[in-house]
Design a protein around this motif. Sequence first.
Motif, PDB file in Angstrom:
ATOM      1  N   LEU A  26       0.856  -1.208   0.161  1.00 62.87           N
ATOM      2  CA  LEU A  26       0.046  -0.165  -0.009  1.00 62.87           C
ATOM      3  C   LEU A  26       0.902   1.305   0.175  1.00 62.87           C
ATOM      4  CD1 LEU A  26      -2.660  -1.055   2.631  1.00 62.87           C
ATOM      5  CD2 LEU A  26      -2.656  -1.443   0.233  1.00 62.87           C
ATOM      6  N   MET A  27       0.816   2.011  -0.694  1.00 57.23           N
ATOM      7  CA  MET A  27       1.414   3.431  -0.806  1.00 57.23           C
ATOM      8  C   MET A  27       0.974   4.435   0.325  1.00 57.23           C
ATOM      9  SD  MET A  27       1.565   4.420  -5.048  1.00 57.23           S
ATOM     10  CE  MET A  27      -0.354   4.452  -5.206  1.00 57.23           C
ATOM     11  N   GLY A 207       9.914  -1.610  -6.840  1.00 57.39           N
ATOM     12  CA  GLY A 207       9.290  -0.460  -6.145  1.00 57.39           C
ATOM     13  C   GLY A 207       8.060  -0.740  -5.437  1.00 57.39           C
ATOM     14  N   GLY A 208       7.318  -1.617  -5.613  1.00 58.70           N
ATOM     15  CA  GLY A 208       6.037  -1.811  -5.001  1.00 58.70           C
ATOM     16  C   GLY A 208       6.003  -2.985  -4.013  1.00 58.70           C
ATOM     17  N   GLY A 213       6.517   1.740  -3.105  1.00 61.31           N
ATOM     18  CA  GLY A 213       6.318   2.793  -3.887  1.00 61.31           C
ATOM     19  C   GLY A 213       5.211   2.403  -4.951  1.00 61.31           C
ATOM     20  N   PRO A 214       4.907   2.995  -6.171  1.00 61.65           N
ATOM     21  CA  PRO A 214       3.960   2.485  -7.095  1.00 61.65           C
ATOM     22  C   PRO A 214       4.033   1.221  -7.527  1.00 61.65           C
ATOM     23  CG  PRO A 214       4.858   4.581  -7.744  1.00 61.65           C
ATOM     24  CD  PRO A 214       5.871   4.034  -6.646  1.00 61.65           C
ATOM     25  N   GLN A 215       3.003   0.141  -7.569  1.00 64.27           N
ATOM     26  CA  GLN A 215       2.931  -1.150  -7.940  1.00 64.27           C
ATOM     27  C   GLN A 215       3.817  -1.301  -9.140  1.00 64.27           C
ATOM     28  OE1 GLN A 215       2.215  -4.628  -7.176  1.00 64.27           O
ATOM     29  NE2 GLN A 215       2.828  -3.368  -5.635  1.00 64.27           N
ATOM     30  N   GLU A 344       4.221  -7.536   7.995  1.00 67.69           N
ATOM     31  CA  GLU A 344       4.924  -6.380   6.863  1.00 67.69           C
ATOM     32  C   GLU A 344       3.792  -5.651   6.382  1.00 67.69           C
ATOM     33  OE1 GLU A 344       7.472  -7.876   3.924  1.00 67.69           O
ATOM     34  OE2 GLU A 344       8.197  -5.781   3.505  1.00 67.69           O
ATOM     35  N   THR A 345       2.676  -6.319   6.069  1.00 70.53           N
ATOM     36  CA  THR A 345       1.545  -6.053   5.034  1.00 70.53           C
ATOM     37  C   THR A 345       0.497  -5.624   5.653  1.00 70.53           C
ATOM     38  OG1 THR A 345       1.390  -8.213   4.320  1.00 70.53           O
ATOM     39  CG2 THR A 345       2.467  -6.665   2.666  1.00 70.53           C
ATOM     40  N   LEU A 346       0.496  -5.474   6.985  1.00 68.74           N
ATOM     41  CA  LEU A 346      -0.528  -5.090   7.912  1.00 68.74           C
ATOM     42  C   LEU A 346      -0.840  -3.779   8.064  1.00 68.74           C
ATOM     43  CD1 LEU A 346      -0.995  -8.167  10.400  1.00 68.74           C
ATOM     44  CD2 LEU A 346      -2.562  -7.922   8.432  1.00 68.74           C
TER      45      LEU A 346
END
Length: 370
Positions: A26-27, A207-208, A213-215, A344-346
């Motif tokens: 998520l950015m 980058g994502g 960053g952007p996906q 990490e992604t929560l």
Amino acid sequence: MGLYEDLGLRTVINADATLTRLGGSLMPPEVVEAMRAASHNFVDIFELQTVVGERIAELTRNDAAYVTSGAAAGLYLATLACGLTVDPEDGLTILGRERHEVVIHRSQRNAYIPSIELAGATVIEIGDEAGASTRELADALADETLAVFYFAGHHLAQGAVPLPEVVRIAHGRGVPVVVDGAAQLPPPDNLWRFTQDLGADLAVFSGGKGLRGPQSSGLIVGRRDLIDVARAHGAPNPRRGRAMKVGKEEMLGLLAAVERYLKLDQAELSERYERMVQTVLDAVAEVPGVTGSRDWPSEAGQPIPRARVTLPAGAIAVQAALWEGNPRIAIAADGDEALLVNPETLNPGEEITVAERLVDALESQQGCSA
Ligand SMILES: *Cc1c(COP(=O)(O)O)cnc(C)c1O
């Protein structure tokens, strides 16, 4: 909120990993804001790509940097960069003979090899599933070899020739070394470690993923002459990299992501991850027949803890129940006897929902098998 729901889609709480099939990462607001600001004006894209590359090179302590449409595109362009020479006069004309072979460890074979083959290279494997010897590496290097590609990560290093040794042997034959570090952030110093400290010629990052960053962005860093060849092939030039166009929004979004990433307090972030893991472990400790433990490192070998939940059987059914439930939750299963929760992604607070739903699903699963 609501855009996905309007389309009849369910959003996902991601406790699995920075997976492209879930949307990667998520950015943060700084990145979204940079992309929004970039969208307001026209600009010379050649100039923008050059300036952003210089700025990212400086931030990451590299000689040069180039923004790609992802790490897979980075592997493709790095293959072209190492296999070809361009005329410095026009930056476009291909000089001399193309070389065709890329050497990799068989033990590092992975899903991204087609991006190397797309550039016209034949991939030559050395060793076996357990690793390879320096002898096998030296014997594989030929006049046709354009580069050795090395896939970084704790989980891929066992039995492989250590990177500095790969660099020494390859450079002895005049062959460049490219490191795929797509998912190797954190730690942030990998942005310069592979190239500046360990001697690789190029390193490629997503980058994502960890950078957030952007996906559809990625990064190549390293030797300027090689990056110039990649640049010559990339959009907007009408050449072999044109299909992997990078927009002004992605370039400025990735620059903002790198700036933000290098300012993050990694110790604080680690503490947050540890607390999230502990929340899950405390919750599952109440469930009979289930054992929780702190697992290390992450699935890509990064220095991030995970909660490992071990049960007699039925892990895949629990994983499916979380995915089918409401809200939809993604977690990893390790065979049918373990589940892994990755912080990490929560988003902060989501670990509580994940813990509660996991306990419910484990309890119903125990009920089924009792
Ligand atoms: C994710 C990944 C890639 C591809 O990255 P994208 O940015 O999604 O193109 C390449 N190599 C490895 C090792 C990866 O983990």
